[in-house]
Design an enzyme around this catalytic site. Structure first.
Site, PDB file in Angstrom:
ATOM      1  CG  HIS A   1      -1.893  -1.567   1.609  1.00 32.69           C
ATOM      2  ND1 HIS A   1      -1.104  -2.375   2.075  1.00 32.69           N
ATOM      3  CD2 HIS A   1      -3.242  -0.710   1.314  1.00 32.69           C
ATOM      4  CE1 HIS A   1      -1.858  -2.832   2.060  1.00 32.69           C
ATOM      5  NE2 HIS A   1      -3.609  -2.042   2.404  1.00 32.69           N
TER       6      HIS A   1
ATOM      7  CG  ASP B   1       1.455  -0.754   3.668  1.00 33.46           C
ATOM      8  OD1 ASP B   1       0.868  -0.610   4.391  1.00 33.46           O
ATOM      9  OD2 ASP B   1       1.540  -2.002   2.414  1.00 33.46           O
TER      10      ASP B   1
HETATM   11  C1  XUL Z   1      -7.281  -6.214   3.884  1.00 33.63           C
HETATM   12  C2  XUL Z   1      -6.548  -7.187   3.787  1.00 33.63           C
HETATM   13  C3  XUL Z   1      -6.001  -6.368   2.694  1.00 33.63           C
HETATM   14  C4  XUL Z   1      -5.793  -5.819   1.263  1.00 33.63           C
HETATM   15  C5  XUL Z   1      -5.197  -5.493   0.352  1.00 33.63           C
HETATM   16  O1  XUL Z   1      -8.189  -7.671   5.014  1.00 33.63           O
HETATM   17  O2  XUL Z   1      -6.779  -8.404   2.990  1.00 33.63           O
HETATM   18  O3  XUL Z   1      -4.224  -5.919   3.420  1.00 33.63           O
HETATM   19  O4  XUL Z   1      -5.189  -6.994   0.536  1.00 33.63           O
HETATM   20  O5  XUL Z   1      -5.730  -3.675   1.040  1.00 33.63           O
END
Ligand code: XUL
Ligand code: CO
Length: 437
Positions: A100, A103
């Site tokens: 993300h 992150d």
């Molecule tokens: C949340 C989840 C996230 C997604 C990316 O449960 O799985 O980490 O994979 O936003």
């Protein structure tokens, strides 16, 4: 300075090895169905868990020992963490990672400052990608942690939240393109609701669809040709997430004219939260033409939330790999370990053990799935169950040659149906067990 000086490149040593820092089944260049394991599995490390997980839970703070972390999350600290991440992935031998936006780089006081921070860290990510050859499986934007998204992002009643999220995804798409990402994921975050008393569901879903269209348009404008995915999840953090499961997401994509642009990223623990097995989700997405990628983890059936554990169950990985082999394998997608070490597993070495276990379990699943397919018995048994559709009346119905009137005529003449055959569930299960070695 190396962050993991005591660990060298993890090697394949074969099933007899007792070395905890070696693979027993994942042998990247070994051919399975004529293709190297590494290309079947396309393993990816999830930056948010592996590099940012602190081990905190609602009852206590983080426990993770991460000696490379500075006292404050500055851009410099974030850049250093990127180098640690790539040392980790290089030693582990995962060809991909996912992240993300938030992150990898700290948020600033304004959007402009945040974007500047992101650019500075992305520069180091790019250098490390070039140095190691590790690639980006998918990028995404965190539209759920910051309190501005308390009521959701694209589905917020506050139009400004929608605008901020749009700006954030715009930037995340640019960064994903810059890093050559093979895909871009939308996980719904806080796109859902707690009570319908305060929620205009129709309007929120229209806004969500508008948001996705804007993303598709912008990707086309900048020439980002990676695959878009939606990642279904039924609940957590909201009581009812809009992207509930595969069938629900596919309906959303078709209803709002987005089907051509998206596939699904299916996560095991999300499937079980929805009351499904992951193989249900994969099969549903697969036969509808939406199978894209996997967030590999597992839940705990005694706990009702998203525990995101590393997968160690060979039946689970066998089913996942059977589904992917059936539908032609990964193209843009891969096996992304959206999984975190337990709060009690706080040493850096645990990150290696966890990923090695997950990779080995998937490699076993792949080999077992390929053996089941090569043998063909299970498939023969399945086809036999549907034999009444292969000729005669069944084939005629499938070919569209019947209507209710002709079927009534047929049955009035015949009187009653051919006797049903046993479903043989236990025998099917026994046949699968022949391949679990
Ligand atoms: C949340 C989840 C996230 C997604 C990316 O449960 O799985 O980490 O994979 O936003
Ligand atoms: Co996920």
């Amino acid at each position: 300075m190396a962050a993991f000086p005591q660990v060298s490149k993890i090697a394949y040593e074969g099933p007899k090895s007792k070395n905890p820092l070696a693979f027993r089944h994942y042998n990247p260049d070994e051919l399975v169905e004529g293709k190297p394991m590494k290309d079947h599995l396309r393993f990816s490390v999830a930056y948010w868990h592996t590099m940012r997980g602190t081990g905190s839970d609602p009852f206590g703070p983080g426990t993770m020992l991460r000696p490379w972390e500075g006292p404050q999350d500055t851009v410099e600290n974030a850049c250093n963490r990127v180098r640690v991440a790539f040392e980790f992935m290089e030693k582990l031998g995962t060809p991909f990672f996912c992240f993300h936006d938030r992150d990898i780089a700290p948020e600033g006081k304004t959007l402009a400052e945040t974007n500047k921070n992101l650019d500075a860290v992305v520069k180091v990510v790019k250098e490390e990608m070039q140095r190691t050859g590790i690639r980006l499986l998918w990028g995404t934007a965190n539209l759920f942690s910051n309190p501005r998204y308390v009521h959701g992002a694209a589905t917020s009643p506050n139009a400004d939240a929608f605008a901020f999220a749009a700006a954030q995804v715009k930037k995340a798409l640019e960064v994903t393109k810059e890093l050559g990402g093979a895909g871009y994921v939308f996980w719904g975050g806080r796109e859902g609701y707690q009570t319908l008393w305060n929620t205009d569901m129709k309007r929120e879903l229209e806004h969500l669809a508008r948001f996705m269209h804007l993303a598709v348009d912008y990707a086309q404008k900048i020439g980002f040709d990676g695959q878009f995915y939606i990642e279904p999840k039924p609940k957590e953090p909201t009581k009812h997430q809009y992207d509930f499961d595969a069938a629900n997401c596919i309906n959303f994509l078709r209803a709002y004219g987005l089907a051509a642009h998206f596939k699904l990223n299916i996560e095991t623990n999300h499937a079980t939260l929805a009351g499904h097995d992951v193989e249900h989700e994969l099969e549903y997405a697969g036969h509808q033409g939406f199978l894209g990628s996997v967030d590999a983890n597992t839940g705990d059936l005694l706990l009702g939330w998203d525990t995101d554990q590393f997968p160690t169950n060979v039946y689970l990985t066998t089913k996942i790999m059977l589904a992917f082999l059936k539908y032609g394998g990964f193209t843009t997608g891969g096996v992304n370990f959206d999984a975190k070490v337990r709060r009690e597993s706080f040493e850096p070495a645990d990150l290696f053990y966890a990923h090695i276990g997950g990779m080995d379990t998937f490699a076993m699943g792949l080999k077992i799935a390929a053996a089941i397919r090569a043998d063909g018995e299970l498939d023969r048994m399945l086809r036999q169950r549907y034999a009444s559709w292969d000729s005669g009346l069944g084939a005629e119905i499938e070919a569209g040659k019947h209507d209710f009137e002709s079927l009534e005529r047929y049955m009035l003449q015949k009187g009653d149906i051919e006797p049903n055959a046993s479903g043989r569930q236990e025998l099917f299960e026994n046949v699968v067990n022949r391949f679990i070695f």
